[in-house]
Design a protein around this motif. Structure first.
Motif, PDB file in Angstrom:
ATOM      1  N   PRO A 117      41.640  43.343  52.236  1.00  0.00           N
ATOM      2  CA  PRO A 117      40.487  43.830  51.469  1.00  0.00           C
ATOM      3  C   PRO A 117      39.209  43.065  51.806  1.00  0.00           C
ATOM      4  N   SER A 118      38.088  43.781  51.781  1.00  0.00           N
ATOM      5  CA  SER A 118      36.812  43.118  52.020  1.00  0.00           C
ATOM      6  C   SER A 118      36.151  42.680  50.712  1.00  0.00           C
ATOM      7  N   ASN A 119      36.534  43.311  49.583  1.00  0.00           N
ATOM      8  CA  ASN A 119      35.937  42.942  48.297  1.00  0.00           C
ATOM      9  C   ASN A 119      36.906  43.308  47.173  1.00  0.00           C
ATOM     10  N   TRP A 120      38.094  42.697  47.154  1.00  0.00           N
ATOM     11  CA  TRP A 120      39.105  43.044  46.152  1.00  0.00           C
ATOM     12  C   TRP A 120      38.570  42.893  44.734  1.00  0.00           C
ATOM     13  N   ASP A 121      37.902  41.780  44.445  1.00  0.00           N
ATOM     14  CA  ASP A 121      37.434  41.558  43.073  1.00  0.00           C
ATOM     15  C   ASP A 121      36.494  42.665  42.619  1.00  0.00           C
ATOM     16  N   GLY A 122      35.567  43.050  43.473  1.00  0.00           N
ATOM     17  CA  GLY A 122      34.628  44.116  43.114  1.00  0.00           C
ATOM     18  C   GLY A 122      35.293  45.475  43.051  1.00  0.00           C
ATOM     19  N   ASP A 123      36.093  45.798  44.076  1.00  0.00           N
ATOM     20  CA  ASP A 123      36.727  47.112  44.133  1.00  0.00           C
ATOM     21  C   ASP A 123      37.762  47.284  43.025  1.00  0.00           C
ATOM     22  N   SER A 124      38.560  46.256  42.775  1.00  0.00           N
ATOM     23  CA  SER A 124      39.624  46.392  41.776  1.00  0.00           C
ATOM     24  C   SER A 124      39.066  46.531  40.364  1.00  0.00           C
ATOM     25  N   ALA A 125      37.855  46.052  40.148  1.00  0.00           N
ATOM     26  CA  ALA A 125      37.239  46.163  38.822  1.00  0.00           C
ATOM     27  C   ALA A 125      37.004  47.625  38.432  1.00  0.00           C
ATOM     28  N   THR A 126      36.945  48.523  39.418  1.00  0.00           N
ATOM     29  CA  THR A 126      36.710  49.941  39.134  1.00  0.00           C
ATOM     30  C   THR A 126      38.010  50.718  38.965  1.00  0.00           C
ATOM     31  N   LEU A 127      39.150  50.049  39.176  1.00  0.00           N
ATOM     32  CA  LEU A 127      40.442  50.737  39.123  1.00  0.00           C
ATOM     33  C   LEU A 127      41.086  50.606  37.747  1.00  0.00           C
ATOM     34  N   THR A 128      41.969  51.523  37.428  1.00  0.00           N
ATOM     35  CA  THR A 128      42.667  51.548  36.143  1.00  0.00           C
ATOM     36  C   THR A 128      44.041  50.900  36.312  1.00  0.00           C
TER      37      THR A 128
END
Length: 147
Positions: A113-124
């Motif tokens: 991942p290039s931005n797990w923290d940012g991307d995962s924040a949008t996931l359920t």
């Protein structure tokens, strides 16, 4: 594990509900992604699976894999941005594995991942997953997964 309209929805994964895809963070920090049981059910029997090649960068919500069934051809959109580090050769050889085991042997690609923290924040994730999928399935008139 939650079950919604006969579809298994593991609560320990991260989901982009709108795109019917899941992500799982592995111990080494890579992210495994795949189609949900719901996506596999509405697509029907998967007959072809063409993942992006190892080394390719994939943007958030862009195609990581092209999947074909008897009634649908389309992208599986990545729930996270990153670089492909592995493809599931089992699914390439036997695409129906996605239908029979979408969260296990039917995974599609693994990303760095290039931005797990940012991307995962949008996931359920967690308990909210079942409610989100129930709302989506009801809105889309989905009868249910076949057992």
């Amino acid at each position: 594990m939650a079950t919604v309209k006969g579809c298994n929805i593991p609560e320990d994964l991260y989901y982009n509900v709108e795109n019917n895809v899941w992500a799982r963070r592995e111990a080494d920090g890579t992210i495994t992604i795949g189609m949900t049981a719901y996506a596999a059910a509405i697509a029907g029997q998967i007959v072809s699976c063409t993942p992006k090649k190892v080394g390719r960068s994939i943007e958030l919500n862009k195609s990581a894999v092209t999947v074909e069934s008897g009634k649908w051809v389309g992208p599986v959109k990545s729930p996270v941005a990153g670089e492909v580090v592995a493809v599931n050769e089992t699914v390439v050889a036997t695409p129906a594995t996605v239908n029979s085991d979408p969260y296990g042997a039917g995974w599609l690609v693994r990303l760095k991942p290039s931005n797990w923290d940012g991307d995962s924040a949008t996931l359920t994730t967690g308990a909210a997953v079942a409610l989100a999928f129930e709302s989506k399935m009801t809105a889309e008139g989905f009868a249910g997964c076949q057992g």
